[in-house]
Enzyme design. Structure first.
Site, PDB file in Angstrom:
ATOM      1  N   HIS A 177      46.159  30.258  43.353  1.00 57.33           N
ATOM      2  CA  HIS A 177      45.374  29.274  45.006  1.00 57.33           C
ATOM      3  C   HIS A 177      44.244  30.102  44.211  1.00 57.33           C
ATOM      4  CE1 HIS A 177      44.605  29.064  48.644  1.00 57.33           C
ATOM      5  NE2 HIS A 177      43.589  30.106  48.341  1.00 57.33           N
ATOM      6  N   CYS A 178      43.164  28.797  43.918  1.00 61.70           N
ATOM      7  CA  CYS A 178      41.734  28.873  43.376  1.00 61.70           C
ATOM      8  C   CYS A 178      40.284  29.107  44.412  1.00 61.70           C
ATOM      9  CB  CYS A 178      41.220  27.634  42.671  1.00 61.70           C
ATOM     10  SG  CYS A 178      39.728  27.446  42.484  1.00 61.70           S
ATOM     11  N   PRO A 179      39.922  30.454  44.596  1.00 59.49           N
ATOM     12  CA  PRO A 179      38.957  30.645  45.781  1.00 59.49           C
ATOM     13  C   PRO A 179      37.470  29.971  45.609  1.00 59.49           C
ATOM     14  CG  PRO A 179      39.137  32.231  44.226  1.00 59.49           C
ATOM     15  CD  PRO A 179      40.310  31.939  43.872  1.00 59.49           C
ATOM     16  N   GLY A 182      39.232  27.082  47.021  1.00 56.01           N
ATOM     17  CA  GLY A 182      40.010  26.939  48.889  1.00 56.01           C
ATOM     18  C   GLY A 182      41.499  26.235  48.367  1.00 56.01           C
ATOM     19  N   GLN A 183      41.791  26.413  47.844  1.00 50.53           N
ATOM     20  CA  GLN A 183      43.228  25.404  47.638  1.00 50.53           C
ATOM     21  C   GLN A 183      44.471  25.554  46.532  1.00 50.53           C
ATOM     22  OE1 GLN A 183      45.644  23.982  49.281  1.00 50.53           O
ATOM     23  NE2 GLN A 183      44.295  21.586  49.670  1.00 50.53           N
TER      24      GLN A 183
END
Length: 452
Positions: A177-179, A182-183
């Site tokens: 999950h890549c901050p 945001g996805q």
């Protein structure tokens, strides 16, 4: 006037994940979509500043009647890289990463194992009679791979899928999950994510080189570097910014290229999944690159714009994502256990089944019923006992128990006298006809003897 029927809801309106939807469910974002604005600023801000700086150089050269054609190409490349980088960022963030559709009920009974083993557990209390193994084995390229059961989505996750705790969804080929976007990064947006990181690296290198060339051109007219940088402060800031950013996005580009060439995911690599065993998905560098970057993207498994029936909405409302894996209350568990025990031992006799129940209320009702029957059978004898059911009244600090006992004895004597008198009446009724017949016979014989 009849009320209009409520418009049916679409799936994205009742979806139990943490996603945020725009444009009627066409755009899917993660719960931390606000970080997308920060990433956009970090990418587009310096890139736009760079393009503005090149435009000013072109204008200055035109004013000085110098050749500005090479700078047009520099500006064009900068604009293309900026637009492409922003487009890839947008595709990575707003695209379905490969969310797996949830089940409204646990798997069917034929998919379960009835043997009670330590690896089997109850399924969230929703089906207390059903036990499921926590893992199932499948064969992938000749290797055995375990599929884990997801208590939230009520399904066995496909190989390489995992449940994202942030988005609260199971994602196919879950990478991480890549901050920054945001996805979640999964099978349907990993390609765009890698292209975004790669394009950002290329853009950083490009802006760094061109800005350094500007500083070098100024340095030719001035002897000292600090004077040259003070003559073009914007280019100096872009050099420092791109130098720092390059190590971040460049490192990600190299790391993910390694993952692609070995056909791994970030999730698998961080867990050292294939350090002690062979990777069943590794088919060689060329085939791995072709599979990840040039293969057809699978269609979405969830149609978020589909209409949902009311019964399906009720089922999904009961399946709260924040209560995934929740445990029923103690009272509900007791009821379920009693129901299971009765279902499994349906041939048991009634007293055996009722041994685990509380008989306080039942016994009181039975005693009350027996007393009522006794009163109905002999109202004269037990009329006084009914009076005892009245609670004693305290008078002057003393109860009227003595008076009640005397009243009971009087009632019993009265009832016995009544019974005795009743018996006498019955005997008189039965005996009187024979007695009268005997008297008549004696009178007749007396008259016969007296007669001459």
């Amino acid at each position: 006037m009849e009320q209009e029927k409520a418009k049916p809801n679409r799936l994205y309106q009742v979806w139990k994940g943490s996603n945020k939807f725009l444009c009627g469910g066409r755009l899917i974002f993660g719960p931390d979509v606000a970080s997308l604005f920060l990433s956009t600023f970090l990418v587009a801000g310096p890139a736009i500043a760079f393009c503005i700086r090149i435009f000013l150089i072109i204008r200055q050269r035109i004013i000085e009647n110098k050749d500005a054609i090479p700078w047009y190409s520099v500006l064009t490349v900068g604009i293309v890289l900026t637009v492409l980088d922003m487009l890839l960022l947008f595709l990575t963030s707003c695209r379905d990463p490969g969310i797996i559709s949830r089940n409204t009920t646990p798997p069917e009974c034929d998919e379960t194992v009835e043997i009670n083993t330590p690896s089997m557990e109850w399924v969230n209390g929703r089906t207390p009679h059903l036990k499921l193994p926590r893992t199932k084995d499948v064969v992938v390229n000749g290797h055995t791979v375990k599929m884990k059961y997801c208590d939230t989505c009520l399904l066995y996750r496909p190989p390489r899928a995992s449940h994202c705790s942030i988005c609260n969804n199971c994602v196919q080929r879950f990478d991480h999950h890549c901050p920054w976007v945001g996805q979640c990064i999964g099978i349907r947006n990993y390609r765009f994510f890698y292209m975004f990181v790669s394009t950002s690296t290329i853009l950083c290198i490009y802006v760094f080189v061109v800005s350094w060339v500007n500083i070098v051109n100024i340095l030719r007219r001035k002897d000292k570097l600090w004077k040259a940088m003070s003559g073009d402060i914007l280019s100096a800031i872009l050099i420092v910014y791109c130098f720092i950013t390059f190590w971040f996005v460049g490192g990600l580009t190299v790391f993910h290229f390694y993952l692609i060439s070995t056909n791994q995911t970030t999730y698998e690599n961080f867990r050292y999944r294939y350090d002690r065993k062979e990777n069943p998905y590794n088919r060689g560098t060329i085939k791995n690159l072709k599979e990840v970057l040039f293969s057809k993207i699978p269609p979405s498994m969830v149609n978020f714009r589909a209409y949902v029936q009311e019964d399906e909405i009720m089922v999904m409302d009961k399946m709260d994502p924040n209560l995934a894996g929740s445990i029923a209350s103690s009272m509900e568990k007791t009821d379920e256990e009693m129901e299971d025990k009765f279902a499994e031992n349906s041939s048991a006799s009634l007293p055996e089944i009722l041994q685990n129940l509380e008989f306080v209320g039942i016994e009181n009702n039975m005693k009350q019923q027996e007393e009522n029957e006794r009163y109905d059978s002999s109202p004269f004898l037990f009329s006084a006992e009914q009076e005892l059911q009245i609670s004693p009244i305290k008078v002057g600090g003393r109860t009227e128990e003595n008076e009640i006992e005397q009243h009971v004895e009087n009632e019993k004597s009265d009832s016995s006298s009544v019974l005795f008198s009743a018996e006498q009446e019955l005997e008189s009724v039965i005996i009187s006809p024979s007695y009268m017949g005997e008297m008549q016979r004696r009178n007749m014989m007396k008259q016969h003897l007296i007669k001459p």
